[in-house]
Scaffold this motif. Structure first.
Motif, PDB file in Angstrom:
ATOM      1  N   UNK A   1       0.842  -1.201   0.000  1.00  0.00           N
ATOM      2  CA  UNK A   1       0.000   0.000   0.000  1.00  0.00           C
ATOM      3  C   UNK A   1       0.873   1.246   0.000  1.00  0.00           C
ATOM      4  N   UNK A   2       1.912   1.237   0.797  1.00  0.00           N
ATOM      5  CA  UNK A   2       2.813   2.393   0.836  1.00  0.00           C
ATOM      6  C   UNK A   2       3.460   2.616  -0.523  1.00  0.00           C
ATOM      7  N   UNK A   3       3.834   1.528  -1.172  1.00  0.00           N
ATOM      8  CA  UNK A   3       4.449   1.644  -2.492  1.00  0.00           C
ATOM      9  C   UNK A   3       3.477   2.287  -3.471  1.00  0.00           C
ATOM     10  N   UNK A   4       2.249   1.812  -3.481  1.00  0.00           N
ATOM     11  CA  UNK A   4       1.265   2.347  -4.414  1.00  0.00           C
ATOM     12  C   UNK A   4       1.007   3.828  -4.141  1.00  0.00           C
TER      13      UNK A   4
ATOM     14  N   UNK B   1       4.172   5.924  -5.056  1.00  0.00           N
ATOM     15  CA  UNK B   1       4.402   6.079  -6.492  1.00  0.00           C
ATOM     16  C   UNK B   1       3.334   6.954  -7.126  1.00  0.00           C
ATOM     17  N   UNK B   2       2.100   6.814  -6.672  1.00  0.00           N
ATOM     18  CA  UNK B   2       1.041   7.648  -7.253  1.00  0.00           C
ATOM     19  C   UNK B   2       1.252   9.122  -6.904  1.00  0.00           C
TER      20      UNK B   2
ATOM     21  N   UNK C   1       1.783   1.998 -12.343  1.00  0.00           N
ATOM     22  CA  UNK C   1       2.364   1.848 -11.005  1.00  0.00           C
ATOM     23  C   UNK C   1       3.298   0.649 -10.982  1.00  0.00           C
ATOM     24  N   UNK C   2       2.858  -0.428 -11.576  1.00  0.00           N
ATOM     25  CA  UNK C   2       3.684  -1.632 -11.605  1.00  0.00           C
ATOM     26  C   UNK C   2       5.019  -1.351 -12.304  1.00  0.00           C
ATOM     27  N   UNK C   3       4.956  -0.653 -13.432  1.00  0.00           N
ATOM     28  CA  UNK C   3       6.204  -0.343 -14.127  1.00  0.00           C
ATOM     29  C   UNK C   3       7.109   0.562 -13.309  1.00  0.00           C
TER      30      UNK C   3
ATOM     31  N   UNK D   1      -5.786   8.299  -8.656  1.00  0.00           N
ATOM     32  CA  UNK D   1      -4.961   9.371  -8.082  1.00  0.00           C
ATOM     33  C   UNK D   1      -5.226   9.450  -6.587  1.00  0.00           C
ATOM     34  N   UNK D   2      -4.288  10.042  -5.861  1.00  0.00           N
ATOM     35  CA  UNK D   2      -4.406  10.168  -4.412  1.00  0.00           C
ATOM     36  C   UNK D   2      -5.570  11.074  -4.043  1.00  0.00           C
ATOM     37  N   UNK D   3      -6.302  10.691  -3.026  1.00  0.00           N
ATOM     38  CA  UNK D   3      -7.249  11.619  -2.413  1.00  0.00           C
ATOM     39  C   UNK D   3      -6.508  12.341  -1.285  1.00  0.00           C
TER      40      UNK D   3
END
Lengths: 178, 178
Positions: free
Chosen positions: A5-8, A11-12, A23-25, A72-74
């Motif tokens: 979750x932190x990674x996602x 990166x976002x 995100x995976x790339x 995208x991040x809220x």
DNA sequence: CCCACCATGTAACATGTTACATGATTGG
DNA sequence: CCAATCATGTAACATGTTACATGGTGGG
């Protein structure tokens, strides 16, 4: 907050709006060095984070191409990410190397050490090549983790080299007690 | 052959007939250094290995005490273990350290490096104390893995120390590029 | 005798891995 | 235009983690 979750989220924040595949790339490119995240994990995690309100999801409507979802991040996601970044972390990782298991249980030293040494050497060379691309630009984070990878590969090379030399001296010679 | 299965087979070879709990304790003692195996895993794995014919199960009938199951290797288990020991292994482990994730995503250097440095120092001291118990007796496997642990803790201490010094020099000073 | 801890499991859930599926794109 | 590869997911299963449950045992 799980690591994935932190990674996602992390990166976002950098990518702005992006698909799970993006995100995976990005994860492969920036973290592949010390942490792998299979794409199935990323898809599951984006979905989950969106359900929990950390991400906003939106179908991509560009004409050509297959349907996909953009995230995208809220504000909530941003807050959670910032909190995670601030938390200190005293936990230690484990080596958890299957090769050490084999070593522990008495695998043949020459075979095991030879295979591991070759693989670690290749990895070290790859990391060093990568490091030469460092222009000193910000952010530093990725380069610092690359340095960690190099230091560890160096000790692996040293470790397996010592074992290999010990093994070649014959089984009676005491291995690795300099 | 999953790593946990190899651990159970490998330890049962040493222990002779033993309970899942005995295996768990032996794993802590001998492998805890670089690989943890929660007891629930061990119970599940012994059961599975017995169902697959790698272990023979027998209820313990000693009068006092709670009922429990004792396991020992079957011929098939011995064969599988030996095959696993012979196989070479070229795969590399990942560092997969959550602290590196935080570092990558821009955690505060002083806080993170301070916490990690303290923890790794403690671990290093503990390993070195353990190493002093080494009498040079066989089997060597466990001591070799301990040496691997020490080498890695040394580089962690070095890594986080460098970062901490860089951080104390102030944010403008270039960190970690000796 | 009661509390804490050791021993012995079971269960629920989260994460990680592998395989399947299939629509676009692109190079030969 | 066909094959390989990229992109985008879904599904099944294995592993790992955490919590629950509960019977013995030994010390205060």
């Amino acid at each position: 907050m799980t690591p994935t979750a932190a990674i996602v989220l992390g990166l976002l924040e950098r990518l702005g709006e992006a698909s799970a595949y993006d995100v995976k790339r990005a994860a492969e490119r920036w973290l592949g060095n010390f942490w792998s995240t299979p794409h199935s994990q990323v898809y599951r995690t984006t979905e989950q984070l969106a359900a929990d309100g950390f991400l906003a999801a939106r179908p991509d409507t560009t004409a050509g191409g297959r349907a996909r979802t953009l995230y995208r991040l809220t504000r909530r996601g941003r807050t959670a990410l910032a909190a995670w970044q601030r938390e200190p972390l005293a936990a230690l990782p484990e080596l958890r190397d299957p090769a050490l298991l084999k070593l522990h249980f008495g695998a043949d030293l020459g075979t095991l050490a030879g295979a591991q040494l070759a693989a670690h050497r290749d990895q070290l060379v790859a990391y060093e090549a990568r490091q030469r691309e460092d222009t000193g630009a910000e952010p530093r984070g990725p380069w610092l983790t690359l340095r960690a990878g190099i230091l560890h590969e160096e000790v692996w090379v040293r470790f397996w080299t010592e074992l290999l030399e010990g093994a070649q001296g014959g089984p009676t010679r005491r291995a690795v007690r300099p």
